[in-house]
Design a protein around this motif. Structure first.
Motif, PDB file in Angstrom:
ATOM      1  N   GLN A   5      12.695  11.721   8.505  1.00 15.35           N
ATOM      2  CA  GLN A   5      12.595  13.124   8.105  1.00 15.35           C
ATOM      3  C   GLN A   5      11.269  13.471   7.413  1.00 15.35           C
ATOM      4  O   GLN A   5      11.127  14.562   6.876  1.00 15.35           O
ATOM      5  N   GLN A   6      10.324  12.537   7.397  1.00 12.73           N
ATOM      6  CA  GLN A   6       8.979  12.845   6.861  1.00 12.73           C
ATOM      7  C   GLN A   6       7.990  12.731   8.018  1.00 12.73           C
ATOM      8  O   GLN A   6       8.098  11.830   8.836  1.00 12.73           O
ATOM      9  N   SER A   7       7.047  13.652   8.104  1.00  8.03           N
ATOM     10  CA  SER A   7       5.981  13.498   9.116  1.00  8.03           C
ATOM     11  C   SER A   7       4.725  14.216   8.628  1.00  8.03           C
ATOM     12  O   SER A   7       4.446  14.182   7.435  1.00  8.03           O
ATOM     13  N   PRO A  10      -4.297  12.138   2.645  1.00 13.75           N
ATOM     14  CA  PRO A  10      -4.489  12.815   1.355  1.00 13.75           C
ATOM     15  C   PRO A  10      -3.493  13.953   1.186  1.00 13.75           C
ATOM     16  O   PRO A  10      -3.082  14.564   2.180  1.00 13.75           O
ATOM     17  N   TYR A  11      -3.054  14.179  -0.030  1.00 12.93           N
ATOM     18  CA  TYR A  11      -2.180  15.341  -0.293  1.00 12.93           C
ATOM     19  C   TYR A  11      -2.517  15.905  -1.664  1.00 12.93           C
ATOM     20  O   TYR A  11      -3.062  15.187  -2.524  1.00 12.93           O
ATOM     21  N   PRO A  12      -2.210  17.193  -1.898  1.00 13.77           N
ATOM     22  CA  PRO A  12      -2.570  17.807  -3.180  1.00 13.77           C
ATOM     23  C   PRO A  12      -1.958  17.050  -4.349  1.00 13.77           C
ATOM     24  O   PRO A  12      -0.772  16.721  -4.321  1.00 13.77           O
ATOM     25  N   PRO A  19      12.453   4.010  -8.633  1.00 13.26           N
ATOM     26  CA  PRO A  19      11.964   4.584  -9.893  1.00 13.26           C
ATOM     27  C   PRO A  19      10.512   5.080  -9.826  1.00 13.26           C
ATOM     28  O   PRO A  19       9.957   5.533 -10.819  1.00 13.26           O
ATOM     29  N   PHE A  20       9.872   4.994  -8.643  1.00  7.90           N
ATOM     30  CA  PHE A  20       8.486   5.425  -8.463  1.00  7.90           C
ATOM     31  C   PHE A  20       8.239   6.845  -9.017  1.00  7.90           C
ATOM     32  O   PHE A  20       7.272   7.084  -9.743  1.00  7.90           O
ATOM     33  N   SER A  21       9.118   7.775  -8.676  1.00 13.59           N
ATOM     34  CA  SER A  21       8.867   9.169  -9.078  1.00 13.59           C
ATOM     35  C   SER A  21       9.135   9.385 -10.566  1.00 13.59           C
ATOM     36  O   SER A  21       8.486  10.226 -11.203  1.00 13.59           O
ATOM     37  N   GLU A  64       2.699   0.039   4.262  1.00 15.09           N
ATOM     38  CA  GLU A  64       2.399   1.392   3.777  1.00 15.09           C
ATOM     39  C   GLU A  64       3.639   2.285   3.836  1.00 15.09           C
ATOM     40  O   GLU A  64       3.849   3.015   4.806  1.00 15.09           O
ATOM     41  N   PRO A  65       4.469   2.220   2.788  1.00 13.85           N
ATOM     42  CA  PRO A  65       5.685   3.037   2.811  1.00 13.85           C
ATOM     43  C   PRO A  65       5.406   4.514   2.546  1.00 13.85           C
ATOM     44  O   PRO A  65       4.505   4.865   1.779  1.00 13.85           O
ATOM     45  N   GLY A  66       6.232   5.353   3.149  1.00 10.68           N
ATOM     46  CA  GLY A  66       6.245   6.780   2.808  1.00 10.68           C
ATOM     47  C   GLY A  66       7.219   7.003   1.676  1.00 10.68           C
ATOM     48  O   GLY A  66       7.490   6.095   0.878  1.00 10.68           O
ATOM     49  N   ILE A  67       7.782   8.180   1.625  1.00 17.01           N
ATOM     50  CA  ILE A  67       8.647   8.548   0.512  1.00 17.01           C
ATOM     51  C   ILE A  67       9.882   7.626   0.477  1.00 17.01           C
ATOM     52  O   ILE A  67      10.581   7.485   1.460  1.00 17.01           O
ATOM     53  N   ALA A  68      10.057   6.978  -0.666  1.00 16.69           N
ATOM     54  CA  ALA A  68      11.132   5.990  -0.814  1.00 16.69           C
ATOM     55  C   ALA A  68      11.814   6.212  -2.161  1.00 16.69           C
ATOM     56  O   ALA A  68      11.132   6.371  -3.179  1.00 16.69           O
ATOM     57  N   ALA A 110       8.380   7.248 -12.791  1.00 17.40           N
ATOM     58  CA  ALA A 110       7.131   6.793 -13.425  1.00 17.40           C
ATOM     59  C   ALA A 110       6.036   7.840 -13.212  1.00 17.40           C
ATOM     60  O   ALA A 110       5.304   8.191 -14.139  1.00 17.40           O
ATOM     61  N   ARG A 111       5.953   8.362 -11.982  1.00 16.46           N
ATOM     62  CA  ARG A 111       4.902   9.356 -11.695  1.00 16.46           C
ATOM     63  C   ARG A 111       5.051  10.572 -12.604  1.00 16.46           C
ATOM     64  O   ARG A 111       4.075  11.098 -13.115  1.00 16.46           O
ATOM     65  N   PHE A 112       6.305  11.018 -12.811  1.00 22.21           N
ATOM     66  CA  PHE A 112       6.539  12.213 -13.623  1.00 22.21           C
ATOM     67  C   PHE A 112       6.924  11.871 -15.065  1.00 22.21           C
ATOM     68  O   PHE A 112       7.474  12.706 -15.776  1.00 22.21           O
ATOM     69  N   GLY A 118       0.852  -1.188   0.000  1.00 25.15           N
ATOM     70  CA  GLY A 118       0.000   0.000   0.000  1.00 25.15           C
ATOM     71  C   GLY A 118       0.884   1.233   0.000  1.00 25.15           C
ATOM     72  O   GLY A 118       1.955   1.250  -0.623  1.00 25.15           O
ATOM     73  N   SER A 119       0.447   2.240   0.722  1.00 28.04           N
ATOM     74  CA  SER A 119       1.225   3.484   0.771  1.00 28.04           C
ATOM     75  C   SER A 119       0.663   4.367   1.868  1.00 28.04           C
ATOM     76  O   SER A 119      -0.532   4.261   2.200  1.00 28.04           O
ATOM     77  N   ILE A 120       1.513   5.253   2.373  1.00 26.19           N
ATOM     78  CA  ILE A 120       0.977   6.281   3.280  1.00 26.19           C
ATOM     79  C   ILE A 120      -0.085   7.100   2.542  1.00 26.19           C
ATOM     80  O   ILE A 120      -0.941   7.708   3.169  1.00 26.19           O
ATOM     81  N   ALA A 121      -0.019   7.085   1.207  1.00 28.07           N
ATOM     82  CA  ALA A 121      -1.005   7.835   0.411  1.00 28.07           C
ATOM     83  C   ALA A 121      -2.426   7.317   0.635  1.00 28.07           C
ATOM     84  O   ALA A 121      -3.392   8.028   0.382  1.00 28.07           O
ATOM     85  N   GLY A 122      -2.544   6.091   1.112  1.00 24.90           N
ATOM     86  CA  GLY A 122      -3.877   5.548   1.412  1.00 24.90           C
ATOM     87  C   GLY A 122      -4.418   6.037   2.741  1.00 24.90           C
ATOM     88  O   GLY A 122      -5.588   5.808   3.070  1.00 24.90           O
ATOM     89  N   VAL A 142      -6.372  10.301  -7.301  1.00 25.28           N
ATOM     90  CA  VAL A 142      -6.672   8.888  -7.562  1.00 25.28           C
ATOM     91  C   VAL A 142      -5.598   7.961  -6.961  1.00 25.28           C
ATOM     92  O   VAL A 142      -5.921   6.860  -6.511  1.00 25.28           O
ATOM     93  N   TYR A 143      -4.351   8.412  -6.911  1.00 27.84           N
ATOM     94  CA  TYR A 143      -3.327   7.561  -6.266  1.00 27.84           C
ATOM     95  C   TYR A 143      -3.678   7.360  -4.794  1.00 27.84           C
ATOM     96  O   TYR A 143      -3.601   6.245  -4.270  1.00 27.84           O
ATOM     97  N   ASN A 144      -4.065   8.450  -4.105  1.00 25.68           N
ATOM     98  CA  ASN A 144      -4.518   8.302  -2.713  1.00 25.68           C
ATOM     99  C   ASN A 144      -5.678   7.305  -2.637  1.00 25.68           C
ATOM    100  O   ASN A 144      -5.719   6.434  -1.756  1.00 25.68           O
TER     101      ASN A 144
HETATM  102  C1  8X3 Z   1       4.536   6.468  -2.321  1.00 30.33           C
HETATM  103  C2  8X3 Z   1       4.592   7.359  -1.144  1.00 30.33           C
HETATM  104  O1  8X3 Z   1       4.380   9.747  -0.272  1.00 30.33           O
HETATM  105  O2  8X3 Z   1       4.855   9.487  -2.630  1.00 30.33           O
HETATM  106  O3  8X3 Z   1       3.497   5.557  -2.248  1.00 30.33           O
HETATM  107  O4  8X3 Z   1       2.673   8.973  -1.833  1.00 30.33           O
HETATM  108  S1  8X3 Z   1       4.092   8.940  -1.505  1.00 30.33           S
END
Ligand code: 8X3
Length: 259
Positions: free
Chosen positions: A247-249, A151-153, A194-196, A187-191, A198-200, A144-148, A157-159
């Motif tokens: 360093q993320q909260s 919510p963030y701007p 190659p995730f980003s 539920e990982p936070g920022i890691a 793909a996102r960008f 999963g993800s902390i995104a679940g 749909v990813y959230n």
């Molecule tokens: C990835 C974590 O914080 O980019 O699932 O949504 S975040």
């Protein structure tokens, strides 16, 4: 250091979807380190075969596009007998597409995220679950993800797809009561993976900015979390595990102020 007397469970066969990506490869290596057989899933035959070669354990290459239902069902039905008793299914394939505001997002990206993160995950889970129930043995680990949870701007749909993964995980636990099958949502936070990229969509500058001047999680951090949950004794079920970099909260909620 004295040996830890706490008992552990040793999975013998692990299926990892999206295994050739950032987290996936680390998961393969972590479970190969205890000698588990690995079913390595990916879309690119060359990458899957290269990863299978690298792992020093018996492997089975599983090649299909997770968005293709027929290819998924066909490939899963052809898993050979000596790999069929899957102890751990790690539903890792998926990802984010875009970070635009809801009213400016690409509708195709939205639909693809639902397909990649939800439709494919339920398909694979539904197909492999009956054998776990029959064997009274198995563990579904969803990435999963902390995104679940938060919510963030631009998350829109990813959230939402990751909130689906969380509730699907918890809900099937209820159905699996009495079967000995475990379910965990990690539920990982920022890691930094190659995730980003793909996102960008390949924009290196935007992707790098996500991890700039901070210490994000890495794939090994999450592999260790998954491995810990998977190797606990069988009477222990981790329902959810949220993991962030130190360093993320959390930030304040936004309040719009009138003049
Ligand atoms: C990835 C974590 O914080 O980019 O699932 O949504 S975040």
């Amino acid at each position: 250091m004295p040996n830890n007397p706490y008992p552990t469970y040793k999975p013998e066969c692990v299926l990892i979807t999206g295994a050739t990506g950032g987290f996936g490869e680390a998961f393969c290596e972590r479970f190969a380190a205890i000698g588990a057989k690995i079913i390595v899933h990916g879309r690119s035959e060359a990458k899957v075969r290269a990863l299978c070669e690298k792992l020093d354990v018996p492997t089975y290459p599983l090649i299909f596009d997770i968005c293709d239902k027929q290819a998924t069902l066909s490939a899963l039905s052809k898993i050979p007998a000596d790999f069929q008793d899957i102890d751990v299914l790690i539903n890792n394939a998926g990802g984010a597409l875009g970070l635009d505001k809801a009213h400016e997002s690409d509708l195709d990206d939205w639909e693809n995220m639902i397909e990649m993160n939800n439709t494919s995950l339920i398909r694979i889970t539904r197909t492999l679950l009956p054998n776990m129930v029959t064997r009274k043995k198995g563990h579904i680990i969803n990435i999963g993800s902390i995104a679940g949870n938060w919510p963030y701007p631009g998350g829109n749909v990813y959230n939402a797809v990751k909130a689906f993964v969380k509730m699907f995980s918890l809900s099937i636990r209820a159905d699996l009561q009495g079967t000995n099958v475990r379910v965990t949502n990690i539920e990982p936070g920022i890691a930094e993976t190659p995730f980003s990229m793909a996102r960008f969509k390949g924009d290196e500058e935007k992707a790098a900015a996500v991890y700039a001047n901070t210490k994000p999680l890495n794939a090994d951090d999450i592999a260790e979390s998954v491995f810990w949950a998977a190797t606990l004794p069988e009477h222990v079920n981790v329902n959810t595990m949220e993991v962030m970099p130190t360093q993320q909260s959390f930030g304040p909620l936004i309040v719009e102020r009138n003049e």
